[in-house]
Design a protein around this motif. Structure first.
Motif, PDB file in Angstrom:
ATOM      1  N   THR A 145      -3.245   9.784  56.379  1.00 39.53           N
ATOM      2  CA  THR A 145      -3.165  11.248  56.439  1.00 39.53           C
ATOM      3  C   THR A 145      -3.163  11.741  57.880  1.00 39.53           C
ATOM      4  O   THR A 145      -2.394  12.637  58.249  1.00 39.53           O
ATOM      5  CB  THR A 145      -4.340  11.873  55.672  1.00 39.53           C
ATOM      6  N   SER A 198      -1.186   8.956  44.154  1.00 39.89           N
ATOM      7  CA  SER A 198      -1.329  10.390  44.331  1.00 39.89           C
ATOM      8  C   SER A 198      -1.155  10.781  45.795  1.00 39.89           C
ATOM      9  O   SER A 198      -0.510  11.777  46.116  1.00 39.89           O
ATOM     10  CB  SER A 198      -2.697  10.843  43.817  1.00 39.89           C
ATOM     11  N   ALA A 199      -1.729   9.965  46.703  1.00 37.53           N
ATOM     12  CA  ALA A 199      -1.636  10.266  48.134  1.00 37.53           C
ATOM     13  C   ALA A 199      -0.200  10.158  48.628  1.00 37.53           C
ATOM     14  O   ALA A 199       0.275  11.017  49.387  1.00 37.53           O
ATOM     15  CB  ALA A 199      -2.534   9.321  48.925  1.00 37.53           C
ATOM     16  N   CYS A 219       2.572  10.429  46.799  1.00 37.23           N
ATOM     17  CA  CYS A 219       3.346  11.523  46.190  1.00 37.23           C
ATOM     18  C   CYS A 219       3.096  12.828  46.926  1.00 37.23           C
ATOM     19  O   CYS A 219       4.016  13.633  47.123  1.00 37.23           O
ATOM     20  CB  CYS A 219       2.983  11.673  44.719  1.00 37.23           C
ATOM     21  N   LYS A 220       1.864  13.046  47.344  1.00 36.47           N
ATOM     22  CA  LYS A 220       1.520  14.270  48.057  1.00 36.47           C
ATOM     23  C   LYS A 220       2.266  14.353  49.385  1.00 36.47           C
ATOM     24  O   LYS A 220       2.767  15.412  49.775  1.00 36.47           O
ATOM     25  CB  LYS A 220       0.018  14.327  48.308  1.00 36.47           C
ATOM     26  N   GLU A 273       5.874  15.257  48.535  1.00 40.42           N
ATOM     27  CA  GLU A 273       6.038  16.628  48.036  1.00 40.42           C
ATOM     28  C   GLU A 273       5.789  17.671  49.124  1.00 40.42           C
ATOM     29  O   GLU A 273       6.403  18.739  49.114  1.00 40.42           O
ATOM     30  CB  GLU A 273       5.075  16.857  46.869  1.00 40.42           C
ATOM     31  N   GLU A 274       4.895  17.382  50.075  1.00 37.12           N
ATOM     32  CA  GLU A 274       4.542  18.363  51.086  1.00 37.12           C
ATOM     33  C   GLU A 274       5.361  18.239  52.369  1.00 37.12           C
ATOM     34  O   GLU A 274       5.225  19.066  53.274  1.00 37.12           O
ATOM     35  CB  GLU A 274       3.050  18.260  51.413  1.00 37.12           C
ATOM     36  N   ARG A 285       7.834  10.009  41.386  1.00 38.30           N
ATOM     37  CA  ARG A 285       6.663   9.156  41.177  1.00 38.30           C
ATOM     38  C   ARG A 285       7.057   7.685  41.129  1.00 38.30           C
ATOM     39  O   ARG A 285       6.388   6.829  41.716  1.00 38.30           O
ATOM     40  CB  ARG A 285       5.964   9.557  39.875  1.00 38.30           C
TER      41      ARG A 285
END
Length: 203
Positions: A81, A137-138, A140-141, A144-145, A160
């Protein structure tokens, strides 16, 4: 009540200290001896606690591995991140930074890489399923962002499933790094993963 103090520590503080010592012992022993070869007795000896104290902290070796593994995943995703946040504000720039940050952090400590990508598979399905969901999830985030991320996904391709494909590739690259007689350099791992990413979004 937390109980009487002993050597300046309350009962809760002593419990937390024993728990951390077990986590530290597991981090080394699960990576060196492997999960199947690490007994509770060996963990207790390394942590300098009794078998009884072990069961006051964890229900068994599996739960201890889950805790160690979750901590590794948290730290790895935190590094990923941070790399993404510092990357150029483009889709590929952020995704490439995420891959580089993840691989770079995981390979800084061989014990971490082994626990995350080998030993967790030997402890049953639950730790692996939990980690898979969180990591998916991380990723994909990030997709998406990132600017224009959704628009760059090729027609007919599920975001996904594409993330899952990338995670599978990263997993195999890191296992190769762990098990190969002549491990590839980490920049080769990053370069290969980035190349696969660029091909996936070439359309």
């Amino acid at each position: 009540m937390s109980g009487r103090a002993y050597r300046g520590l309350s009962a809760d503080e002593r419990q937390a200290d024993r728990r951390e010592r077990l986590i530290s012992a597991a981090y080394t022993l699960y990576a060196s001896l492997g999960f199947p070869g690490t007994t509770i007795e060996r963990l207790c000896s390394e942590a300098r606690i009794s078998n009884r104290a072990f069961y006051e902290c964890f229900s068994g070796r599996e739960e201890l591995l889950q805790v160690v593994h979750d901590r590794c995943v948290d730290e790895a995703l935190g590094s990923m991140t941070k790399s993404v946040q510092e990357a150029p504000d483009t889709f590929l720039g952020r995704i490439e930074a995420g891959i580089s940050g993840y691989i770079g952090f995981v390979t800084q400590d061989r014990r971490r890489a082994r626990i995350m990508h080998l030993e967790v598979r030997r402890a049953g399905d639950h730790p692996l399923i939990t980690s898979r969901k969180r990591t998916m999830s991380a990723f994909c985030k990030v997709i998406e962002e990132s600017p224009g991320g959704r628009a760059l996904i090729p027609p007919g391709v599920d975001a996904r499933l594409l993330s899952l494909t990338m995670l599978g590739a990263l997993q195999e690259l890191l296992i190769e790094w762990l098990l190969a007689d002549e491990p590839p350099a980490t920049d080769q791992l990053v370069g290969t993963a980035v190349h696969l990413l660029r091909q996936a979004y070439a359309a």
